[in-house]
Design an enzyme around this catalytic site. Sequence first.
Site, PDB file in Angstrom:
ATOM      1  N   ASN A   9       0.833  -1.173   0.101  1.00 59.28           N
ATOM      2  CA  ASN A   9       0.107   0.094   0.112  1.00 59.28           C
ATOM      3  C   ASN A   9       0.981   1.306  -0.114  1.00 59.28           C
ATOM      4  OD1 ASN A   9      -1.863   2.064   0.365  1.00 59.28           O
ATOM      5  ND2 ASN A   9      -2.552   1.414   2.603  1.00 59.28           N
ATOM      6  N   LYS A  11       0.050   4.199  -0.391  1.00 56.34           N
ATOM      7  CA  LYS A  11      -0.435   5.256   0.212  1.00 56.34           C
ATOM      8  C   LYS A  11      -0.221   6.679  -0.739  1.00 56.34           C
ATOM      9  CE  LYS A  11      -0.047   3.180   4.782  1.00 56.34           C
ATOM     10  NZ  LYS A  11       0.024   3.208   6.232  1.00 56.34           N
ATOM     11  N   HIS A  94      -9.483   1.298   4.614  1.00 52.44           N
ATOM     12  CA  HIS A  94      -8.196   1.411   5.244  1.00 52.44           C
ATOM     13  C   HIS A  94      -8.302   2.162   6.418  1.00 52.44           C
ATOM     14  CE1 HIS A  94      -4.321   2.536   6.203  1.00 52.44           C
ATOM     15  NE2 HIS A  94      -3.836   1.499   5.753  1.00 52.44           N
ATOM     16  N   GLU A  96      -6.770   4.817   7.742  1.00 55.54           N
ATOM     17  CA  GLU A  96      -6.558   5.993   7.467  1.00 55.54           C
ATOM     18  C   GLU A  96      -7.614   6.873   6.583  1.00 55.54           C
ATOM     19  OE1 GLU A  96      -2.709   5.506   5.358  1.00 55.54           O
ATOM     20  OE2 GLU A  96      -1.927   4.956   7.332  1.00 55.54           O
ATOM     21  N   GLU A 166      -5.456  -4.762  10.372  1.00 54.31           N
ATOM     22  CA  GLU A 166      -4.420  -3.800  10.544  1.00 54.31           C
ATOM     23  C   GLU A 166      -4.745  -3.115  11.840  1.00 54.31           C
ATOM     24  OE1 GLU A 166      -2.025  -2.564   6.525  1.00 54.31           O
ATOM     25  OE2 GLU A 166      -3.928  -1.233   6.866  1.00 54.31           O
ATOM     26  N   GLY A 172       2.533   2.479  10.607  1.00 57.91           N
ATOM     27  CA  GLY A 172       3.523   3.513  10.482  1.00 57.91           C
ATOM     28  C   GLY A 172       3.957   3.828  11.600  1.00 57.91           C
ATOM     29  N   SER A 212       3.432  -2.073  10.123  1.00 56.35           N
ATOM     30  CA  SER A 212       4.877  -2.289  10.487  1.00 56.35           C
ATOM     31  C   SER A 212       5.509  -3.411  10.085  1.00 56.35           C
ATOM     32  CB  SER A 212       5.084  -1.864  11.608  1.00 56.35           C
ATOM     33  OG  SER A 212       4.944  -0.437  12.084  1.00 56.35           O
TER      34      SER A 212
HETATM   35  P1  13P Z   1       3.132   0.339   7.490  1.00 54.06           P
HETATM   36  O1  13P Z   1       3.419  -1.015   7.037  1.00 54.06           O
HETATM   37  O2  13P Z   1       3.999   1.709   6.934  1.00 54.06           O
HETATM   38  O3  13P Z   1       3.301   0.465   9.008  1.00 54.06           O
HETATM   39  O4  13P Z   1       1.501   0.470   7.197  1.00 54.06           O
HETATM   40  C1  13P Z   1       0.716  -0.473   6.987  1.00 54.06           C
HETATM   41  C2  13P Z   1      -0.601  -0.188   6.308  1.00 54.06           C
HETATM   42  O5  13P Z   1      -1.293   0.720   6.455  1.00 54.06           O
HETATM   43  C3  13P Z   1      -0.667  -0.896   5.136  1.00 54.06           C
HETATM   44  O6  13P Z   1      -1.991  -0.696   4.633  1.00 54.06           O
END
Ligand code: 13P
Length: 250
Positions: A9, A11, A94, A96, A166, A172, A212
């Site tokens: 992803n 982002k 997601h 976010e 997740e 993150g 992560s």
């Molecule tokens: P990270 O791997 O940067 O923690 O992000 C995970 C994520 O949100 C994947 O959708």
Amino acid sequence: MGKYVIAGNWKMNKTPAEATELIEAIKPLVADAACDVVVGVPFVDIPAALEAVKGSKIGVAAQNCHWEKSGAYTGEISAEMLKAMGVGYVILGHSERRQYFGETDVTVQKRVRAALDAGLTVILCVGEYLEQREQGVTGEVVAMQTKIALGGVSEEELGRIIIAYEPVWAIGTGRTATAEQANEVCALIRGVAKDLYSEAAAAALTIQYGGSMNAGNAAELLAKPDVDGGLIGGASLKPADFATIVAAAK
Ligand code: 13P
């Protein structure tokens, strides 16, 4: 249990030219992948990504879609539009999107419906906040998110759903869930699928862990019986790290 799928992803990262460069770097490193490999790119990178993945098994995912086919929804992209471009997957729900853009379980359900109707495969994200984990309601939260998002999804359609667990506190932050924590919740999600559908459908469901996940911890997470892949943020932007995670999925 389900088929292994490793998805990046990206982002809000990478211009179209940078997307081409990143995929070209990833391509040779994952040529012998034993799992499905997907890159989730920003909308504007989709044409470049589709071109760059040609001649490889890498699939392309969008990071969201709207629930209507078309209409007065400024700034939105429909599932039909993605399908027409040749996109195979869409990431939905997601954290976010839920956290910063007001997405709810109900709008996620509507987007899932639209994506399935358009013929896309959905990567459906669920996961609890830290406060919820500390209050001991992770199971309830994740089960509810999963049940609502799957509302109206048939057993046959479940074959085009991948669920990504997740935990929000792991995204993150560099703070990964332990392999035991990840497996526990992935198993719980599989149990929800079993209750809603059947033992066979639940066993065939791909359930990813995300948060992560990196080149150093992927093998341990992916070795767990109910963890069938990963949804990778930061590490998916580093070709060698992403390839190491892909290699661990077998
Ligand atoms: P990270 O791997 O940067 O923690 O992000 C995970 C994520 O949100 C994947 O959708």
